[in-house]
Scaffold this motif. Structure first.
Motif, PDB file in Angstrom:
ATOM      1  N   ILE A   1      23.296 -29.785 -25.056  1.00 40.46           N
ATOM      2  CA  ILE A   1      24.084 -28.913 -25.923  1.00 40.46           C
ATOM      3  C   ILE A   1      23.911 -27.451 -25.512  1.00 40.46           C
ATOM      4  CG2 ILE A   1      24.209 -27.993 -28.286  1.00 40.46           C
ATOM      5  CD1 ILE A   1      23.862 -30.851 -29.300  1.00 40.46           C
TER       6      ILE A   1
ATOM      7  N   GLU B   1      26.906 -24.907 -24.284  1.00 38.67           N
ATOM      8  CA  GLU B   1      27.162 -23.640 -24.968  1.00 38.67           C
ATOM      9  C   GLU B   1      27.020 -22.451 -24.019  1.00 38.67           C
ATOM     10  OE1 GLU B   1      26.104 -24.793 -29.582  1.00 38.67           O
ATOM     11  OE2 GLU B   1      24.479 -24.047 -28.308  1.00 38.67           O
ATOM     12  N   GLN B   2      26.079 -22.549 -23.079  1.00 37.41           N
ATOM     13  CA  GLN B   2      25.920 -21.487 -22.091  1.00 37.41           C
ATOM     14  C   GLN B   2      27.146 -21.357 -21.189  1.00 37.41           C
ATOM     15  OE1 GLN B   2      22.269 -22.452 -20.085  1.00 37.41           O
ATOM     16  NE2 GLN B   2      20.974 -21.912 -21.840  1.00 37.41           N
TER      17      GLN B   2
ATOM     18  N   GLY C   1      30.112 -21.821 -22.245  1.00 38.16           N
ATOM     19  CA  GLY C   1      31.237 -21.371 -23.053  1.00 38.16           C
ATOM     20  C   GLY C   1      31.985 -22.463 -23.793  1.00 38.16           C
ATOM     21  N   PHE C   2      31.485 -23.700 -23.734  1.00 33.11           N
ATOM     22  CA  PHE C   2      32.134 -24.784 -24.468  1.00 33.11           C
ATOM     23  C   PHE C   2      31.679 -24.777 -25.925  1.00 33.11           C
ATOM     24  CE2 PHE C   2      32.103 -26.489 -20.088  1.00 33.11           C
ATOM     25  CZ  PHE C   2      33.445 -26.754 -19.935  1.00 33.11           C
ATOM     26  N   GLU C   3      32.612 -25.054 -26.808  1.00 34.16           N
ATOM     27  CA  GLU C   3      32.273 -25.136 -28.231  1.00 34.16           C
ATOM     28  C   GLU C   3      31.992 -26.587 -28.586  1.00 34.16           C
ATOM     29  OE1 GLU C   3      34.219 -24.149 -32.614  1.00 34.16           O
ATOM     30  OE2 GLU C   3      35.025 -23.184 -30.810  1.00 34.16           O
ATOM     31  N   ILE C   4      30.805 -26.851 -29.078  1.00 31.05           N
ATOM     32  CA  ILE C   4      30.424 -28.211 -29.453  1.00 31.05           C
ATOM     33  C   ILE C   4      31.002 -28.513 -30.836  1.00 31.05           C
ATOM     34  CG2 ILE C   4      28.511 -29.811 -29.816  1.00 31.05           C
ATOM     35  CD1 ILE C   4      28.739 -28.780 -26.959  1.00 31.05           C
ATOM     36  N   PRO C   5      31.805 -29.565 -30.969  1.00 31.82           N
ATOM     37  CA  PRO C   5      32.472 -29.861 -32.247  1.00 31.82           C
ATOM     38  C   PRO C   5      31.556 -30.529 -33.265  1.00 31.82           C
ATOM     39  CG  PRO C   5      33.069 -31.514 -30.623  1.00 31.82           C
ATOM     40  CD  PRO C   5      32.199 -30.511 -29.904  1.00 31.82           C
TER      41      PRO C   5
ATOM     42  N   THR D   1      28.872 -29.541 -36.679  1.00 22.50           N
ATOM     43  CA  THR D   1      28.234 -28.588 -37.582  1.00 22.50           C
ATOM     44  C   THR D   1      26.725 -28.691 -37.402  1.00 22.50           C
ATOM     45  OG1 THR D   1      28.021 -30.179 -39.393  1.00 22.50           O
ATOM     46  CG2 THR D   1      30.098 -28.924 -39.252  1.00 22.50           C
ATOM     47  N   ASN D   2      25.985 -27.746 -37.928  1.00 22.01           N
ATOM     48  CA  ASN D   2      24.517 -27.805 -37.844  1.00 22.01           C
ATOM     49  C   ASN D   2      23.986 -29.079 -38.490  1.00 22.01           C
ATOM     50  OD1 ASN D   2      24.302 -25.380 -36.477  1.00 22.01           O
ATOM     51  ND2 ASN D   2      24.064 -24.152 -38.343  1.00 22.01           N
TER      52      ASN D   2
ATOM     53  N   ARG E   1      24.601 -31.961 -36.183  1.00 23.56           N
ATOM     54  CA  ARG E   1      23.647 -31.947 -35.072  1.00 23.56           C
ATOM     55  C   ARG E   1      22.315 -32.546 -35.504  1.00 23.56           C
ATOM     56  NH1 ARG E   1      24.065 -26.482 -31.368  1.00 23.56           N
ATOM     57  NH2 ARG E   1      26.322 -26.223 -31.461  1.00 23.56           N
TER      58      ARG E   1
END
Length: 252
Positions: free
Chosen positions: A150, A154-155, A157-161, A163-164, A167
């Protein structure tokens, strides 16, 4: 050697054995790596069959004959879906082996490379019937790997679909199959590990630390670890031969 393409339930697989193999032959379920497929591991099956084993090579969810034309990013985002589905399907394959008359009281092992080894390590935490496992370029640390994946996405630039909360729920689920948290399930189980020290895909260090922890807790008797100083993320011929001989010897 007979290589049959078969469909067991919804699982496409290759069933490999000698023509004269009897129903008492030990069994190896061999699990392939990420973006690979069942037929790419026939060289393992060849070695194992000629040492008296019956080999089952399934296609993982979203792979091989089950391909859904996803790109690498989409496949990566569904990596853990593939892992968890495969763990469930290993249990189904064992039941189908019994139904088809191939498995009675003989030994059965798991083996795999990369993702296949990761799946196998998860299976070891939930299936006590596994008699031995050969694990090449895998990691047992499910939660650690998921967090690292993950972070990498994120590094880039992808947005992980997720919520916290989602996760955290995912990490809780993965912890169920994380061998670093369930080492007792692997106690007294014959295990073979092979890993290249220059592996940039599945890092070497977590595997080495896990093997050392297993040895310290349960002794070295059942553990074989072959670290390769020069290898990256590929099993060389000596590793292939060592793994298949070890499996055949421990299933005999």
């Amino acid at each position: 050697m007979i290589v049959k393409s078969e469909l067991w339930g919804n699982i496409p697989l290759l069933h490999v054995h000698k023509e004269e193999t009897n129903t008492n032959a030990p069994i190896v379920i061999f699990l392939h790596g990420f973006e690979s497929a069942k037929e790419h591991n026939l060289h393992y099956a060849y070695q194992l069959v000629h040492q008296g084993c019956r080999v089952i090579l399934p296609d993982a969810h979203l792979h091989g004959a089950r391909d859904e034309n996803l790109d690498k990013v989409e496949m990566s985002l569904r990596f853990w879906e593939t892992i968890l589905t495969s763990i469930e399907e290993v249990g189904k394959l064992k039941e189908l082996l019994i139904e088809k008359g191939y498995l009675s009281d003989q030994k059965i092992a798991l083996a795999g490379t990369s993702m296949g080894a990761i799946i196998s390590l998860g299976c070891l935490t939930v299936y006590p019937w596994i008699d031995a496992a050969a694990l090449m370029m895998g990691t047992p640390a499910y939660v650690e790997l998921a967090k690292a994946q993950i972070a990498q996405f994120e590094q880039k630039g992808f947005e992980i679909p997720l919520t916290n909360e989602e996760r955290e729920n995912m990490y809780t689920t993965l912890a169920t199959f994380d061998a670093t948290e369930h080492m007792d399930k692997l106690a007294d189980k014959p295990l073979f590990f092979w890993h290249g020290k220059k592996d940039l895909v599945v890092p070497f260090e977590p595997t080495a630390l896990f093997v050392e922890a297993l040895k310290k807790e349960y002794g070295e008797k059942n553990i074989t670890f072959i670290p390769n100083k020069t290898a990256g993320h590929a099993v060389n011929r000596s590793g292939l031969l060592a793994a298949t001989k070890w499996l055949a010897d421990h299933l005999a």
